[in-house]
Write an enzyme that holds these catalytic residues in place. Structure first.
Site, PDB file in Angstrom:
ATOM      1  N   CYS A  52       0.862  -1.190   0.000  1.00 58.19           N
ATOM      2  CA  CYS A  52       0.000   0.000   0.000  1.00 58.19           C
ATOM      3  C   CYS A  52       0.898   1.239   0.000  1.00 58.19           C
ATOM      4  O   CYS A  52       0.777   2.126   0.847  1.00 58.19           O
ATOM      5  CB  CYS A  52      -0.943  -0.004   1.190  1.00 58.19           C
TER       6      CYS A  52
ATOM      7  N   CYS B  46      -2.214   5.758   9.984  1.00 58.67           N
ATOM      8  CA  CYS B  46      -2.303   7.144  10.445  1.00 58.67           C
ATOM      9  C   CYS B  46      -3.646   7.366  11.122  1.00 58.67           C
ATOM     10  O   CYS B  46      -4.348   8.344  10.862  1.00 58.67           O
ATOM     11  CB  CYS B  46      -2.092   8.120   9.284  1.00 58.67           C
TER      12      CYS B  46
END
Length: 454
Positions: free
Chosen positions: A265, A381
């Site tokens: 990713c 995140c």
């Protein structure tokens, strides 16, 4: 009788409207796409710049559009309270662009110090251009005139961190972080963040050239000024944009020089660039052709090499196992609201549940790509435990061959406060306090390192 002076004033006013209208129209359209259609701001900004409302705007007007949208989203809670104070019957149904027009104009009046006549007249004109909002042009005028007179005082009297945080996020954060931390996170997100750069070498030199400062981790921080592409060092590939928190997970792989590393990713490629700069043989995998193209452009500008693979990281296979895998998994991104103020309005608690299932599949597959003795770093995140600590705990239950390898302060430039008692990395938006709120802060990040058990 029209006097020459009045005629001149009218002409000047018309010119002002013509100059200021496109930026306001673009802001209203972007807000409508975020709030009504739940589209990510970065995506619609890109489309707007390429072929939409921002395409023909000069640089100054593009900056104004971004400022209006940013203030409207960061301060949406306060603005809504002010608007509702003056909308006696609430917002009319099926009024199309009426709400984004009011929201963006109120943001200008309360938070951007826009002259009232400009903000109000342009908002009225925008409403008149919209087929469904035009019958409310007098309402726009009346409401915004009251906002101009009383809005700033009303907004200043509100609990800004609380009222600008949607209930679904506030409730979650208070439940597992406590109100003090939830409030600190919410307060940090009201401040537009500085710009962090990862430099290829000589951070002190680039901090001086860019009028910034070197952070403890070696990142360079500066106040955004104009287009990033215009800054010294961009064209020659001396640095790339990367929040200081986003630069930490790759460090947890240790010395990767000469090692085969899979970056899953991977786009837009900040971590890929870190690994390549450190001498790793990087295979970067991403599902999006567009985002992988951006990664290639970034690597080309930086003069760095990596193998790029367009594919699904849950099924990706290689001809031989990797020494290390970095999985920066798709997540709710609630740790990046200070940079992406649309997230509270485009994401929901349901997204966290859906993404959690994807993260588990990615983690399980990533472990199969490692050679014996290899290292797996998982990061998000996100501030949500379901996307961090809970994922790692569940992964170790499913795979007894893995154990958690605690992060050490020296791996984080001595910042021990970023390490949880479990040994995982956890940063918050209110951390990294410097000499002013504008210079302070960092993204909220989670990372954990898994190695073979035994």
């Amino acid at each position: 009788m029209t006097t020459p002076d009045k005629q001149a004033r009218d002409q000047a006013h018309m010119r002002e409207l013509q100059v200021g209208l496109p930026a306001r129209r673009a802001a209203a359209e972007l807000l409508d796409a975020v709030l009504q259609k739940k589209q990510a701001l970065d995506d619609i900004l890109g489309r707007s710049l390429e072929k939409g409302a921002m395409f023909n705007l000069p640089t100054r007007d593009r900056a104004l559009t971004r400022a209006i949208v940013g203030a409207s989203l960061r301060r949406k809670g306060q603005i809504d309270v002010v608007l509702n104070r003056f909308l006696d019957r609430g917002l009319p149904e099926k009024s199309a662009m009426l709400y984004p027009i009011l929201l963006s104009a109120a943001a200008q009046l309360i938070f951007l110090n826009t002259p009232p006549h400009a903000a109000i007249d342009l908002a009225v004109t925008l409403a008149q251009y919209d087929p469904k909002a035009k019958r409310y042009d007098k309402l726009v005028n009346a409401v915004l005139r009251r906002v101009a007179k009383e809005g700033e005082a009303i907004a200043a009297g509100l609990d800004a961190p609380r009222v600008n945080t949607p209930d679904w996020l506030w409730t979650r954060w208070v439940s597992y972080l406590g109100e003090a931390r939830a409030r600190a996170i919410a307060a940090a997100q009201l401040i537009e963040p500085p710009l962090d750069l990862t430099v290829k070498s000589d951070a002190a030199l680039w901090a001086e050239r860019l009028q910034g400062r070197v952070l403890p981790t070696g990142s360079v921080r500066l106040m955004p000024k104009g287009r990033i592409e215009s800054l010294p060092g961009f064209d020659e590939g001396a640095w790339w944009v990367q929040d200081v928190a986003a630069s930490l997970p790759a460090r947890l792989l240790g010395d990767v020089k000469g090692k085969r590393v899979a970056d899953l990713c991977a786009a837009p490629g900040g971590k890929t660039a870190q690994l390549a700069l450190a001498g790793a043989e990087v295979t970067a995998v991403d599902l999006s052709k567009t985002r992988l193209g951006i990664l290639r452009e970034n690597l080309d500008r930086l003069g760095l090499q990596a193998e790029l693979v367009l594919g699904d990281a849950t099924t990706f296979t290689a001809d031989r196992p990797f020494d290390a895998v970095l999985l920066d998994a798709p997540c709710s991104s609630t740790g990046t609201i200070r940079r992406h103020p649309d997230i509270p309005y485009t994401k929901s608690a349901k997204d966290i549940e859906t993404l959690g299932a994807l993260q588990a599949r990615l983690l399980d597959h990533a472990a199969t790509l490692l050679k014996p003795g290899g290292v797996l770093v998982y990061s998000t995140c996100s501030l949500e435990p379901e996307e961090g600590e809970a994922q790692i705990a569940a992964a170790m239950v499913r795979n007894g061959a893995l154990r958690l390898d605690p992060v050490k302060p020296e791996e984080l430039a001595g910042q021990a406060e970023w390490i949880e008692p479990s040994g995982c990395l956890r940063t918050f938006p209110f951390e990294l306090k410097l000499d002013s709120p504008e210079w302070s802060g960092m993204d909220g990040f989670f990372a954990a390192r898994l190695v073979p058990a035994g």
